[in-house]
Scaffold this motif. Structure first.
Motif, PDB file in Angstrom:
ATOM      1  N   PHE A 197       0.847  -1.184   0.000  1.00 35.70           N
ATOM      2  CA  PHE A 197       0.000   0.000   0.000  1.00 35.70           C
ATOM      3  C   PHE A 197       0.887   1.240   0.000  1.00 35.70           C
ATOM      4  CE2 PHE A 197      -2.767  -3.324   1.477  1.00 35.70           C
ATOM      5  CZ  PHE A 197      -3.968  -3.031   0.859  1.00 35.70           C
ATOM      6  N   ARG A 198       0.553   2.193  -0.877  1.00 32.05           N
ATOM      7  CA  ARG A 198       1.381   3.368  -1.091  1.00 32.05           C
ATOM      8  C   ARG A 198       0.727   4.598  -0.472  1.00 32.05           C
ATOM      9  NH1 ARG A 198       6.128   0.986  -2.572  1.00 32.05           N
ATOM     10  NH2 ARG A 198       5.704  -0.668  -4.097  1.00 32.05           N
ATOM     11  N   ARG A 199       1.362   5.105   0.600  1.00 36.97           N
ATOM     12  CA  ARG A 199       0.865   6.307   1.281  1.00 36.97           C
ATOM     13  C   ARG A 199       1.787   7.471   0.938  1.00 36.97           C
ATOM     14  NH1 ARG A 199      -2.581   6.603   5.398  1.00 36.97           N
ATOM     15  NH2 ARG A 199      -2.284   4.407   5.956  1.00 36.97           N
ATOM     16  N   ASP A 200       1.204   8.589   0.500  1.00 31.38           N
ATOM     17  CA  ASP A 200       2.030   9.694   0.027  1.00 31.38           C
ATOM     18  C   ASP A 200       2.450  10.619   1.176  1.00 31.38           C
ATOM     19  OD1 ASP A 200      -0.129  11.383   0.578  1.00 31.38           O
ATOM     20  OD2 ASP A 200      -0.728  11.584  -1.524  1.00 31.38           O
ATOM     21  N   ALA A 201       3.168  11.677   0.813  1.00 28.54           N
ATOM     22  CA  ALA A 201       3.707  12.600   1.823  1.00 28.54           C
ATOM     23  C   ALA A 201       2.630  13.421   2.511  1.00 28.54           C
ATOM     24  CB  ALA A 201       4.720  13.543   1.157  1.00 28.54           C
ATOM     25  N   TRP A 202       1.401  13.415   2.013  1.00 28.59           N
ATOM     26  CA  TRP A 202       0.275  14.085   2.657  1.00 28.59           C
ATOM     27  C   TRP A 202      -0.526  13.133   3.551  1.00 28.59           C
ATOM     28  CZ3 TRP A 202       0.582  19.164   2.019  1.00 28.59           C
ATOM     29  CH2 TRP A 202       1.238  19.656   0.889  1.00 28.59           C
ATOM     30  N   GLY A 203      -0.047  11.897   3.648  1.00 32.05           N
ATOM     31  CA  GLY A 203      -0.700  10.918   4.502  1.00 32.05           C
ATOM     32  C   GLY A 203      -1.855  10.188   3.859  1.00 32.05           C
ATOM     33  N   LYS A 204      -1.981  10.314   2.547  1.00 31.03           N
ATOM     34  CA  LYS A 204      -3.119   9.722   1.834  1.00 31.03           C
ATOM     35  C   LYS A 204      -2.684   8.423   1.143  1.00 31.03           C
ATOM     36  CE  LYS A 204      -6.420  10.733  -1.873  1.00 31.03           C
ATOM     37  NZ  LYS A 204      -6.839  11.737  -2.899  1.00 31.03           N
ATOM     38  N   VAL A 205      -3.530   7.382   1.241  1.00 28.51           N
ATOM     39  CA  VAL A 205      -3.273   6.138   0.522  1.00 28.51           C
ATOM     40  C   VAL A 205      -3.628   6.365  -0.947  1.00 28.51           C
ATOM     41  CG1 VAL A 205      -3.895   3.714   0.259  1.00 28.51           C
ATOM     42  CG2 VAL A 205      -3.707   4.711   2.544  1.00 28.51           C
ATOM     43  N   ARG A 206      -2.604   6.312  -1.803  1.00 32.28           N
ATOM     44  CA  ARG A 206      -2.804   6.626  -3.223  1.00 32.28           C
ATOM     45  C   ARG A 206      -3.114   5.381  -4.058  1.00 32.28           C
ATOM     46  NH1 ARG A 206       1.885  10.676  -5.104  1.00 32.28           N
ATOM     47  NH2 ARG A 206       0.705  10.375  -7.043  1.00 32.28           N
ATOM     48  N   GLY A 207      -2.607   4.224  -3.606  1.00 31.03           N
ATOM     49  CA  GLY A 207      -2.815   3.027  -4.395  1.00 31.03           C
ATOM     50  C   GLY A 207      -2.125   1.839  -3.777  1.00 31.03           C
ATOM     51  N   VAL A 208      -2.124   0.725  -4.492  1.00 35.97           N
ATOM     52  CA  VAL A 208      -1.457  -0.490  -4.031  1.00 35.97           C
ATOM     53  C   VAL A 208      -0.752  -1.123  -5.230  1.00 35.97           C
ATOM     54  CG1 VAL A 208      -3.585  -1.849  -4.317  1.00 35.97           C
ATOM     55  CG2 VAL A 208      -1.736  -2.713  -2.864  1.00 35.97           C
ATOM     56  N   SER A 209       0.507  -1.480  -5.045  1.00 34.53           N
ATOM     57  CA  SER A 209       1.226  -2.215  -6.081  1.00 34.53           C
ATOM     58  C   SER A 209       1.090  -3.706  -5.803  1.00 34.53           C
ATOM     59  CB  SER A 209       2.696  -1.811  -6.129  1.00 34.53           C
ATOM     60  OG  SER A 209       3.347  -2.135  -4.927  1.00 34.53           O
ATOM     61  N   VAL A 210       0.988  -4.484  -6.860  1.00 34.32           N
ATOM     62  CA  VAL A 210       0.909  -5.941  -6.758  1.00 34.32           C
ATOM     63  C   VAL A 210       2.088  -6.487  -7.553  1.00 34.32           C
ATOM     64  CG1 VAL A 210      -0.495  -7.985  -7.129  1.00 34.32           C
ATOM     65  CG2 VAL A 210      -1.606  -5.798  -6.636  1.00 34.32           C
ATOM     66  N   SER A 211       3.046  -7.067  -6.841  1.00 34.02           N
ATOM     67  CA  SER A 211       4.268  -7.528  -7.503  1.00 34.02           C
ATOM     68  C   SER A 211       4.403  -9.043  -7.415  1.00 34.02           C
ATOM     69  CB  SER A 211       5.507  -6.860  -6.899  1.00 34.02           C
ATOM     70  OG  SER A 211       5.632  -7.167  -5.526  1.00 34.02           O
ATOM     71  N   ILE A 212       5.098  -9.594  -8.397  1.00 34.73           N
ATOM     72  CA  ILE A 212       5.481 -11.002  -8.410  1.00 34.73           C
ATOM     73  C   ILE A 212       6.998 -11.010  -8.433  1.00 34.73           C
ATOM     74  CG2 ILE A 212       5.245 -13.228  -9.581  1.00 34.73           C
ATOM     75  CD1 ILE A 212       2.768 -12.113 -11.000  1.00 34.73           C
ATOM     76  N   PRO A 213       7.647 -11.056  -7.269  1.00 37.23           N
ATOM     77  CA  PRO A 213       9.112 -10.909  -7.239  1.00 37.23           C
ATOM     78  C   PRO A 213       9.845 -11.900  -8.124  1.00 37.23           C
ATOM     79  CG  PRO A 213       8.198 -10.688  -5.028  1.00 37.23           C
ATOM     80  CD  PRO A 213       7.078 -11.130  -5.911  1.00 37.23           C
ATOM     81  N   GLU A 214       9.401 -13.161  -8.138  1.00 34.02           N
ATOM     82  CA  GLU A 214      10.101 -14.185  -8.912  1.00 34.02           C
ATOM     83  C   GLU A 214      10.086 -13.878 -10.395  1.00 34.02           C
ATOM     84  OE1 GLU A 214      10.080 -18.987  -9.790  1.00 34.02           O
ATOM     85  OE2 GLU A 214       8.494 -18.109  -8.576  1.00 34.02           O
ATOM     86  N   ALA A 215       8.995 -13.291 -10.867  1.00 34.66           N
ATOM     87  CA  ALA A 215       8.855 -13.000 -12.288  1.00 34.66           C
ATOM     88  C   ALA A 215       9.191 -11.544 -12.610  1.00 34.66           C
ATOM     89  CB  ALA A 215       7.439 -13.320 -12.754  1.00 34.66           C
ATOM     90  N   ASP A 216       9.723 -10.798 -11.625  1.00 33.86           N
ATOM     91  CA  ASP A 216      10.142  -9.417 -11.850  1.00 33.86           C
ATOM     92  C   ASP A 216       9.013  -8.609 -12.485  1.00 33.86           C
ATOM     93  OD1 ASP A 216      11.859  -7.240 -11.806  1.00 33.86           O
ATOM     94  OD2 ASP A 216      12.748  -7.703 -13.755  1.00 33.86           O
ATOM     95  N   SER A 217       7.819  -8.709 -11.877  1.00 33.41           N
ATOM     96  CA  SER A 217       6.626  -8.123 -12.469  1.00 33.41           C
ATOM     97  C   SER A 217       5.900  -7.281 -11.429  1.00 33.41           C
ATOM     98  CB  SER A 217       5.675  -9.211 -12.957  1.00 33.41           C
ATOM     99  OG  SER A 217       6.329 -10.104 -13.832  1.00 33.41           O
ATOM    100  N   VAL A 218       5.306  -6.166 -11.882  1.00 39.25           N
ATOM    101  CA  VAL A 218       4.552  -5.337 -10.956  1.00 39.25           C
ATOM    102  C   VAL A 218       3.408  -4.662 -11.700  1.00 39.25           C
ATOM    103  CG1 VAL A 218       6.041  -3.335 -11.299  1.00 39.25           C
ATOM    104  CG2 VAL A 218       4.700  -3.541  -9.191  1.00 39.25           C
ATOM    105  N   ALA A 219       2.233  -4.626 -11.059  1.00 44.66           N
ATOM    106  CA  ALA A 219       1.090  -3.871 -11.535  1.00 44.66           C
ATOM    107  C   ALA A 219       0.748  -2.830 -10.466  1.00 44.66           C
ATOM    108  CB  ALA A 219      -0.108  -4.789 -11.783  1.00 44.66           C
ATOM    109  N   TYR A 220       0.069  -1.766 -10.879  1.00 43.12           N
ATOM    110  CA  TYR A 220      -0.284  -0.729  -9.926  1.00 43.12           C
ATOM    111  C   TYR A 220      -1.776  -0.451 -10.013  1.00 43.12           C
ATOM    112  CZ  TYR A 220       0.089   3.437  -7.050  1.00 43.12           C
ATOM    113  OH  TYR A 220      -0.040   4.349  -6.032  1.00 43.12           O
ATOM    114  N   TYR A 221      -2.432  -0.380  -8.841  1.00 46.44           N
ATOM    115  CA  TYR A 221      -3.852  -0.105  -8.742  1.00 46.44           C
ATOM    116  C   TYR A 221      -4.057   1.213  -7.993  1.00 46.44           C
ATOM    117  CZ  TYR A 221      -4.773  -4.816 -10.440  1.00 46.44           C
ATOM    118  OH  TYR A 221      -4.850  -5.922 -11.235  1.00 46.44           O
ATOM    119  N   VAL A 222      -4.770   2.132  -8.631  1.00 52.03           N
ATOM    120  CA  VAL A 222      -4.991   3.462  -8.091  1.00 52.03           C
ATOM    121  C   VAL A 222      -6.248   3.470  -7.234  1.00 52.03           C
ATOM    122  CG1 VAL A 222      -5.395   5.885  -8.693  1.00 52.03           C
ATOM    123  CG2 VAL A 222      -3.901   4.475 -10.112  1.00 52.03           C
TER     124      VAL A 222
END
Length: 500
Positions: free
Chosen positions: A473-498
């Motif tokens: 979960f990605r919280r910005d410098a204003w304290g707001k949750v902006r989104g969540v990244s979903v990563s697959i470390p083994e496959a070096d893959s990442v998606a982002y959900y706003v």
């Protein structure tokens, strides 16, 4: 004196070799006590299950396992029975359906034909096709697709997988499968994406690959595989025959989720899409295939030209596949792998091209997926290259932040070269997060109930399957949750959900 010394030296060498052999640990001993999950719950001791108890737990009657060292099969064993309620023991030569592992065998056959100059990896496959042609559409008016695309699931074609055929059901022809015509059970193989842009696992694409190699050579896949794969690697039990003839004998029969015999009265299903899901093989034979690919990559055999074996084990962007197998890991822990899942059978293979280690796992039960993952974890632990490390989740110091809850939508501007495997293995336009007390849950489109997320930290959670999915979960410098990244470390893959 010299002859006596030589005799004594030979005796000493033989004794030392015998002692070394007897001291060599049994590579399958880990199955007595080493099966484990991929992720542990907070505070949970790592379970060390035996194969026998997990077979009972999952109601899987039979398992066969082969282990490789230095590219050679060093040990094979069968566990349990070919059919529940009988004493017909599984052994290293028992035939199992291996589902999508068929794709690796088909890819190997294709690459052998490429090595012989009979096919070109990057030529438009319509140049080879005679019975069928690539279907043009408004989105793809002039399709150009290569074997490299078909083998790496980047051709843009749909139809992920196929339904099995019961003993009393007729089998469609290959063209009927491709066009979705009865008695085929699936939809037609058509473009979902423009070729080369997206990783989207496609059994339909591999069926096109089968049509290409058959039309280019004038031979059916079974005959091609016999000439190019089975005979060279001494895979004497393997076949693409469908329906499988009972005369072959020593066949692991199908079982449902309750562990009861299925596909009666014959005892096993049929598979019209041979190249994508129709291989029958044994632990001994499949181990030889893994070993043949490893030794080809290492330049120790001419079975497959080393440059082609290297290409087979190099990712084709934007996906995690090489030319046939999935790929993961780095350095000595780099590995190729694939799982197979037909209705009543689950299978798995994994090979380490740098070290020559590897293993195959065959099961004859619908619940064999999780069982094969637990066996995989034990065998990977025994190899010791860190390719399948245990991930320990943690007990949260404070409950998950309540503002993680809400709806999130996929950010489609993230490049496919970053999304990679997530574009297929986490293919959701949106997701919902729920926070209940100390628990975080995810709700995905088309699923009835929420799935738990195990905490790795205050803002990081995990869910395990074929891959590990890590949610940040990605919280910005204003304290707001902006989104969540979903990563697959083994496959070096990442998606982002706003956050919506």
């Amino acid at each position: 004196m010299r002859l006596r010394w030589l005799a004594l030296a030979a005796l000493a060498a033989a004794t030392a070799a015998q002692a070394q052999t007897s001291a060599t640990p049994n590579p399958l001993a880990v199955l007595d006590h080493g099966l484990r999950p991929s992720v542990t719950a907070p505070g949970e001791a790592v379970p060390r299950w035996s194969l026998d108890e997990r077979m009972r737990h999952y109601k899987v009657p039979g398992v066969a396992v082969a282990v490789l060292k230095d590219g050679e099969v060093v040990q094979v064993a069968g566990y349990g029975v070919r059919e529940a309620g009988t004493q017909d023991r599984v052994d290293g030569d028992t035939l199992f359906s291996v589902g999508s592992i068929s794709k690796v065998a088909t890819a190997t056959t294709t690459l052998r034909l490429v090595a012989q100059g009979r096919l070109d990896l990057d030529r438009n496959v319509d140049d080879y096709l005679k019975r069928w042609e690539l279907p043009a559409s408004a989105e793809v008016p002039q399709p150009r697709v290569s074997l490299r695309m078909l083998m790496s699931h980047t051709a843009g074609l749909g139809l992920h997988g196929f339904a099995d055929y019961q003993p009393n059901e007729p089998l469609p022809t290959l063209v009927q499968v491709l066009d979705g015509q009865k008695p085929a059970k699936g939809e037609a193989v058509r473009f979902k994406w423009a070729p080369g842009l997206v990783n989207d696992y496609s059994g339909g694409g591999v069926t096109v690959e089968q049509a290409v190699i058959e039309d280019a050579t004038g031979k059916p896949l079974q005959r091609l595989a016999e000439e190019q794969l089975f005979a060279p690697l001494r895979m004497r039990r393997s076949t693409f025959e469908s329906p499988l003839s009972a005369a072959r004998g020593n066949i692991a029969k199908a079982h449902n989720s309750d562990g009861a015999p299925a596909a009666l009265p014959r005892g096993w299903e049929s598979f019209a899409e041979a190249g994508a899901s129709g291989l029958w093989t044994s632990a001994n034979d499949l181990g030889r295939l893994v070993g043949g690919l490893i030794k080809s990559y290492q330049g120790r055999t001419d079975f497959l030209l080393q440059p082609l074996a290297t290409a087979m084990m190099t990712p084709v962007s934007p996906g995690p596949f090489g030319l046939g197998p999935r790929l993961g890991g780095v350095g000595l822990g780099r590995h190729f792998f694939h799982m197979g899942a037909n209705d009543s059978y689950r299978a798995y293979l994994e090979g380490y091209p740098e070290t020559g280690d590897g293993f195959v796992i065959l099961t004859n039960g619908t619940n064999g997926t999780q069982l094969s993952f637990e066996i995989r974890n034990a065998l990977a632990d025994a190899i010791g290259l860190g390719a399948r490390p245990l991930l320990r989740s943690v007990a949260p110091r404070v409950p998950p932040s309540p503002d993680y809850a809400g709806s999130y939508r996929l950010d489609a501007t993230v490049p496919m070269d970053l999304r990679r495997a997530s574009a297929d293995n986490f293919d959701y336009e949106s997701l919902q997060v729920r926070i209940t007390g100390d628990a975080a849950e995810i709700v995905l489109p088309g699923q009835d109930k929420p799935q738990p997320l195990l905490p790795l930290g205050p803002a990081q959670f995990v869910q395990a399957g074929l891959y590990m999915f890590v949610f940040d979960f990605r919280r910005d410098a204003w304290g707001k949750v902006r989104g969540v990244s979903v990563s697959i470390p083994e496959a070096d893959s990442v998606a982002y959900y706003v956050r919506e």
